[in-house]
Scaffold this motif. Sequence first.
Motif, PDB file in Angstrom:
ATOM      1  N   PRO A 104       0.809  -1.224   0.000  1.00  0.00           N
ATOM      2  CA  PRO A 104       0.000   0.000   0.000  1.00  0.00           C
ATOM      3  C   PRO A 104       0.840   1.270   0.000  1.00  0.00           C
ATOM      4  CG  PRO A 104       0.028  -0.985   2.184  1.00  0.00           C
ATOM      5  CD  PRO A 104       0.723  -1.955   1.274  1.00  0.00           C
ATOM      6  N   THR A 105       0.462   2.222  -0.832  1.00  0.00           N
ATOM      7  CA  THR A 105       1.136   3.521  -0.853  1.00  0.00           C
ATOM      8  C   THR A 105       0.252   4.623  -0.271  1.00  0.00           C
ATOM      9  OG1 THR A 105       0.367   3.920  -3.106  1.00  0.00           O
ATOM     10  CG2 THR A 105       2.539   2.911  -2.853  1.00  0.00           C
ATOM     11  N   GLY A 106      -1.055   4.355  -0.139  1.00  0.00           N
ATOM     12  CA  GLY A 106      -1.998   5.300   0.445  1.00  0.00           C
ATOM     13  C   GLY A 106      -2.833   4.616   1.509  1.00  0.00           C
ATOM     14  N   TRP A 107      -3.462   5.402   2.373  1.00  0.00           N
ATOM     15  CA  TRP A 107      -4.180   4.823   3.506  1.00  0.00           C
ATOM     16  C   TRP A 107      -5.415   4.032   3.072  1.00  0.00           C
ATOM     17  CZ3 TRP A 107      -1.859   3.970   7.746  1.00  0.00           C
ATOM     18  CH2 TRP A 107      -2.562   3.513   8.857  1.00  0.00           C
ATOM     19  N   ASP A 108      -6.155   4.527   2.109  1.00  0.00           N
ATOM     20  CA  ASP A 108      -7.319   3.781   1.623  1.00  0.00           C
ATOM     21  C   ASP A 108      -6.888   2.432   1.047  1.00  0.00           C
ATOM     22  OD1 ASP A 108      -9.054   5.747   2.408  1.00  0.00           O
ATOM     23  OD2 ASP A 108      -9.254   6.652   0.415  1.00  0.00           O
ATOM     24  N   GLN A 109      -5.753   2.419   0.357  1.00  0.00           N
ATOM     25  CA  GLN A 109      -5.238   1.168  -0.194  1.00  0.00           C
ATOM     26  C   GLN A 109      -4.858   0.207   0.928  1.00  0.00           C
ATOM     27  OE1 GLN A 109      -1.714   1.586  -2.600  1.00  0.00           O
ATOM     28  NE2 GLN A 109      -1.805  -0.523  -3.366  1.00  0.00           N
ATOM     29  N   LEU A 110      -4.261   0.743   2.001  1.00  0.00           N
ATOM     30  CA  LEU A 110      -3.909  -0.099   3.139  1.00  0.00           C
ATOM     31  C   LEU A 110      -5.152  -0.737   3.742  1.00  0.00           C
ATOM     32  CD1 LEU A 110      -1.368   0.423   5.926  1.00  0.00           C
ATOM     33  CD2 LEU A 110      -3.759   0.200   6.597  1.00  0.00           C
ATOM     34  N   LEU A 111      -6.204   0.042   3.908  1.00  0.00           N
ATOM     35  CA  LEU A 111      -7.444  -0.499   4.479  1.00  0.00           C
ATOM     36  C   LEU A 111      -8.054  -1.556   3.563  1.00  0.00           C
ATOM     37  CD1 LEU A 111      -9.056   2.778   5.896  1.00  0.00           C
ATOM     38  CD2 LEU A 111      -7.747   1.032   7.140  1.00  0.00           C
ATOM     39  N   ASP A 112      -7.941  -1.358   2.259  1.00  0.00           N
ATOM     40  CA  ASP A 112      -8.453  -2.341   1.308  1.00  0.00           C
ATOM     41  C   ASP A 112      -7.653  -3.643   1.388  1.00  0.00           C
ATOM     42  OD1 ASP A 112     -10.151  -3.072  -1.024  1.00  0.00           O
ATOM     43  OD2 ASP A 112      -8.212  -3.125  -2.053  1.00  0.00           O
ATOM     44  N   VAL A 113      -6.329  -3.526   1.484  1.00  0.00           N
ATOM     45  CA  VAL A 113      -5.474  -4.702   1.640  1.00  0.00           C
ATOM     46  C   VAL A 113      -5.821  -5.437   2.929  1.00  0.00           C
ATOM     47  CG1 VAL A 113      -3.091  -5.434   2.103  1.00  0.00           C
ATOM     48  CG2 VAL A 113      -3.561  -3.836   0.239  1.00  0.00           C
ATOM     49  N   ASN A 114      -6.019  -4.667   4.016  1.00  0.00           N
ATOM     50  CA  ASN A 114      -6.399  -5.276   5.290  1.00  0.00           C
ATOM     51  C   ASN A 114      -7.667  -6.108   5.157  1.00  0.00           C
ATOM     52  OD1 ASN A 114      -4.251  -3.953   6.417  1.00  0.00           O
ATOM     53  ND2 ASN A 114      -5.449  -2.638   7.765  1.00  0.00           N
ATOM     54  N   ALA A 115      -8.670  -5.546   4.493  1.00  0.00           N
ATOM     55  CA  ALA A 115      -9.958  -6.233   4.350  1.00  0.00           C
ATOM     56  C   ALA A 115      -9.798  -7.542   3.581  1.00  0.00           C
ATOM     57  CB  ALA A 115     -10.957  -5.313   3.651  1.00  0.00           C
ATOM     58  N   LYS A 116      -9.018  -7.516   2.525  1.00  0.00           N
ATOM     59  CA  LYS A 116      -8.827  -8.732   1.720  1.00  0.00           C
ATOM     60  C   LYS A 116      -8.033  -9.789   2.481  1.00  0.00           C
ATOM     61  CE  LYS A 116      -9.273  -6.323  -2.686  1.00  0.00           C
ATOM     62  NZ  LYS A 116      -8.586  -5.698  -3.841  1.00  0.00           N
ATOM     63  N   LEU A 117      -7.072  -9.359   3.259  1.00  0.00           N
ATOM     64  CA  LEU A 117      -6.292 -10.316   4.053  1.00  0.00           C
ATOM     65  C   LEU A 117      -7.162 -10.956   5.138  1.00  0.00           C
ATOM     66  CD1 LEU A 117      -2.976  -8.280   4.410  1.00  0.00           C
ATOM     67  CD2 LEU A 117      -3.217 -10.476   3.227  1.00  0.00           C
ATOM     68  N   LYS A 118      -7.946 -10.135   5.808  1.00  0.00           N
ATOM     69  CA  LYS A 118      -8.810 -10.676   6.869  1.00  0.00           C
ATOM     70  C   LYS A 118      -9.829 -11.666   6.298  1.00  0.00           C
ATOM     71  CE  LYS A 118      -9.984  -6.641   8.385  1.00  0.00           C
ATOM     72  NZ  LYS A 118     -10.808  -5.661   9.099  1.00  0.00           N
ATOM     73  N   LYS A 119     -10.332 -11.375   5.119  1.00  0.00           N
ATOM     74  CA  LYS A 119     -11.288 -12.277   4.467  1.00  0.00           C
ATOM     75  C   LYS A 119     -10.640 -13.630   4.175  1.00  0.00           C
ATOM     76  CE  LYS A 119     -14.645 -12.386   0.672  1.00  0.00           C
ATOM     77  NZ  LYS A 119     -15.193 -11.643  -0.496  1.00  0.00           N
ATOM     78  N   ALA A 120      -9.316 -13.600   3.933  1.00  0.00           N
ATOM     79  CA  ALA A 120      -8.577 -14.837   3.676  1.00  0.00           C
ATOM     80  C   ALA A 120      -8.096 -15.502   4.964  1.00  0.00           C
ATOM     81  CB  ALA A 120      -7.369 -14.540   2.779  1.00  0.00           C
ATOM     82  N   GLY A 121      -8.467 -14.935   6.110  1.00  0.00           N
ATOM     83  CA  GLY A 121      -8.080 -15.518   7.390  1.00  0.00           C
ATOM     84  C   GLY A 121      -6.673 -15.189   7.830  1.00  0.00           C
TER      85      GLY A 121
END
Length: 435
Positions: free
Chosen positions: A174-191
């Motif tokens: 992630p280079t921006g905060w919104d991108q970081l939050l999006d990455v977080n959501a996808k990782l959490k969905k994958a457990g």
Amino acid sequence: MESYSRRWFLGAGATTLISAAGLTACGSGGGSGSGGTITALVYGDDAVKVQVKAVNRFNASAAAKKAKGEVKLQKVPGSEYPAKLRTAMGSPHAPDVFFNWGGGSIKAYKDAGQLVDLTDTIASDPVLKSGFLPSVLAAGALNGHNYGIPMRGMQPVILFYNKTLFAERGLQPPTGWDQLLDVNAKLKKAGITPFALGGADIWPELMWLEYLVDRIGGPGVFDEIKNGDSAGWGDPAVLKAAETVRQLIDDGAFGKGFNSVSYVNGGAPAVFAKGKAAMHLMGSWEYSTQLGKFPDFARKDLGWCAFPKVDGGAGDIRNVVGNPTNYWSVNARTSNKDAALAFLRDCASEAYAKDLVANGDIPTTSNAEKLLGSSPNPEFATFQYRMVQQAPAFTLSWDQAVDPSVSTPMLTEVNKLFVGKSTPAQFVSAVKGLK
């Protein structure tokens, strides 16, 4: 270098003061020296061999002859160093030159008039003025005045990530905060927990606030605090950073139980290396930590990038936080100022930088990049060097930048914020009250 070397000052700062009698051979500060010999007090760890070679090189040099003096190195065991330094600086046998962490570690000596202000010396000496990365020189200053010359390797805080986990899920660092939050959501969905965090040690939590305050408000916010104005804690950027931390925690960015995970005992690095967490915000020593504990992960899967920019924030994504380096400072009572300053110039030499690289460190000298091909991982070393070289500002770790009397209660308030014992507003109110 120990992976948690940034803790040296804070952990050792609580050491009980010892008798000055043990340091009677320590130095010639105060004019009591003979034959022009000056003493350099240094933190006695594995890395001290670089300073040993520097002293030997200087003592055999024409510069030493011209200054009519030589340097005697006094090594002090790490856990004893800050207490022994305090005792020595208050005695008739104070060192002429001494190792420190800049910031809060030298403020009391500066306030007591015990340090040589090196600002004009650096400005008028081409070797010192152009020999070091500007952000590192500035990070060791107090109120815009230089009291230290860089003398060890850099340790910026870096966002590390698992390249394999990211590639498998089509994710980008992630280079921006919104991108970081999006990455977080996808990782959490994958457990997968987004971030490893050694909350049991508290200082890894501090890194999040350091970067968020910079990205939201710019480096000037903490500069105000570092220079002694506790009202700076009331800047809106501090509250916004605390609120952002709470949002991350409530959103599960650090998983559950992070407060019982330690970095020092290897817990957080293991969570990261074993793929249970996809990212880890940590000092640059994380590379050597992983190489030592999980070498396959370090070589195949470990990636690194800058901390993201916060949308609408005043901080440049190139700004860095962490440990710029360690510094030599000069006692105002030195018996041979010429020798002391001549010795400091050696820290800008290519020979000194080569010795640091051979020790696995990344020098803060402006000539260092061409030497990094011989480091353990030239790619990582070059990334780290350019990160600091290009940084408009390098903020010293808060617990080392503030007065030592403030450091421990500040960390207590940081931990209360992270474990939910205080709200962001309560956190701001508490740190504003620290004196």
